[in-house]
Scaffold this active site. Structure first.
Site, short mmCIF file in Angstrom:
data_model
loop_
_atom_site.label_atom_id
_atom_site.label_comp_id
_atom_site.label_asym_id
_atom_site.label_seq_id
_atom_site.Cartn_x
_atom_site.Cartn_y
_atom_site.Cartn_z
CG MET A 190 -2.82 71.90 -22.17
SD MET A 190 -4.25 72.26 -21.13
CE MET A 190 -4.28 70.85 -20.05
CG LEU A 215 6.12 68.95 -23.16
CD1 LEU A 215 7.00 69.44 -24.30
CD2 LEU A 215 4.69 68.74 -23.65
CG HIS A 250 3.48 65.49 -24.19
ND1 HIS A 250 3.56 65.45 -22.82
CD2 HIS A 250 2.25 65.96 -24.49
CE1 HIS A 250 2.42 65.89 -22.31
NE2 HIS A 250 1.61 66.20 -23.29
N GLY A 297 -2.81 62.61 -28.79
CA GLY A 297 -2.69 61.29 -28.19
C GLY A 297 -4.04 60.60 -28.08
CD GLN A 340 -7.80 66.89 -26.24
OE1 GLN A 340 -8.05 67.68 -25.36
NE2 GLN A 340 -6.56 66.46 -26.45
CB SER A 388 0.82 66.54 -17.68
OG SER A 388 1.30 66.52 -19.01
O1 PAF Z 1 -4.61 67.49 -24.70
C1 PAF Z 1 -4.20 68.61 -24.35
O2 PAF Z 1 -3.08 68.75 -23.86
C2 PAF Z 1 -5.10 69.81 -24.51
O3 PAF Z 1 -6.43 69.50 -24.29
C3 PAF Z 1 -4.93 70.53 -25.86
C4 PAF Z 1 -5.33 69.63 -27.01
C5 PAF Z 1 -3.49 70.97 -26.03
C6 PAF Z 1 -5.82 71.77 -25.92
O4 PAF Z 1 -5.51 72.66 -24.91
#
Ligand code: PAF
Length: 294
Positions: free
Chosen positions: A35, A38, A42, A154, A160, A193
């Site tokens: 998103m 960075l 990242h 990550g 997630q 972030s």
């Molecule tokens: O982890 C993130 O930055 C977000 O949840 C992702 C995987 C880019 C989805 O929007």
């Protein structure tokens, strides 16, 4: 030699044109979904993506996905730093940055949705209803648009990562999902972030999250209850940290085993900022996991 800036694609058509030739020549494609805003965490995902595809294209997507933010969350103030992001991507050999507008990703509100299943009811999902359904739909769209061979996420967002792995397997998305280790500041704070939201004092207080996890790991040989008790004691001695959850689970987020590999996960508010972190740990007598981090 100065680093080459990545090519910026803002539309699906531009992205498809940039990728088609390279795909036709048999190159493997890697995607790092982000998103933006960075940081070094990242950058490590970009490096991992490069190591997976060799000379093939590494694509970083930068898209603040409205569907994964709940009412009252930080969608409007989420940091947007595209110019700086492009520089970091260039320094890490990224070929293409896909940074679409909301209308490009969601020309219409999707009428087909994805039920992320039971994993989305736990932990983050319990406090952020709809969050993982929003993540599932945007990641599926990004996979469809980029059609990567591998995608790197990550481990900091451990739940997630677990969901995306499950989704990719269950829906046969054909993408190898890689979880890269969490990158930490020198004092242990997991890079995020959202750390940008912290005031100086809050930044100092936020290190309590990783300290708490480490305290649990130090006591993991006595079992989950002792590890959690030690972690809670650490938290009680840490001002400014408002705990949401602190749990030990199996590596797949199921119930913790009596002994063996497990995961400890924490979410807490520091000031108005909600932070998460997690680490592996080994419950029971032998603890090889303390040798490495997350
Ligand atoms: O982890 C993130 O930055 C977000 O949840 C992702 C995987 C880019 C989805 O929007």
């Amino acid at each position: 030699m100065a680093p080459q800036p990545p090519v910026l694609a803002s539309t699906r058509a531009e992205l498809a044109a940039l990728l088609s030739e390279r795909r036709a020549s048999g190159q493997r494609v890697a995607l790092v979904p982000t998103m933006g805003a960075l940081h070094a965490g990242h950058a490590s995902l970009m490096d991992r993506a490069r190591s997976e595809v060799g000379a093939g294209p590494v694509v970083v997507s930068i898209f603040v996905n409205p569907l994964q933010f709940g009412a009252g969350e930080d969608l409007d103030r989420y940091p947007r730093t595209l110019d700086d992001d492009l520089v970091l991507c260039g320094e890490h050999g990224v070929d293409i940055v896909f940074a679409p507008a909301v209308e490009e990703v969601y020309p219409t509100e999707p009428s087909v949705t994805i039920d992320p299943g039971p994993i989305a009811d736990l932990l983050e999902g319990a406090t952020r209803p709809g969050h993982f359904a929003g993540v599932a739909i945007v990641v599926t769209k990004l996979f469809g648009l980029v059609r990567p061979d591998v995608a790197v996420f990550g481990q900091k967002d451990y739940q997630q990562l677990a969901l995306i792995r499950q989704m990719s397997a269950d829906l046969c998305l054909g993408v190898e999902v890689i979880g890269a280790e969490t990158v930490r500041e020198d004092d242990g704070l997991a890079m995020s972030s959202r750390n940008r939201y912290l005031s100086g004092t809050e930044r100092d207080q936020a290190v309590a999250l990783s300290r708490t996890l480490l305290r649990a790991r130090e006591n993991a040989s006595y079992g989950a209850d002792s590890a959690l008790a030690a972690a809670r004691a650490e938290l009680r001695a840490s001002p400014g940290v408002d705990l949401d959850y602190l749990v030990i689970t199996a590596p797949d987020l199921g119930p913790a085993p009596a002994e063996g590999e497990a995961r400890i996960l924490i979410a807490a508010r520091v000031g108005t900022t909600r932070l998460i972190d997690n680490m592996p740990l080994h419950l029971g007598p032998h603890d090889p996991s303390t040798k490495g981090d997350s």
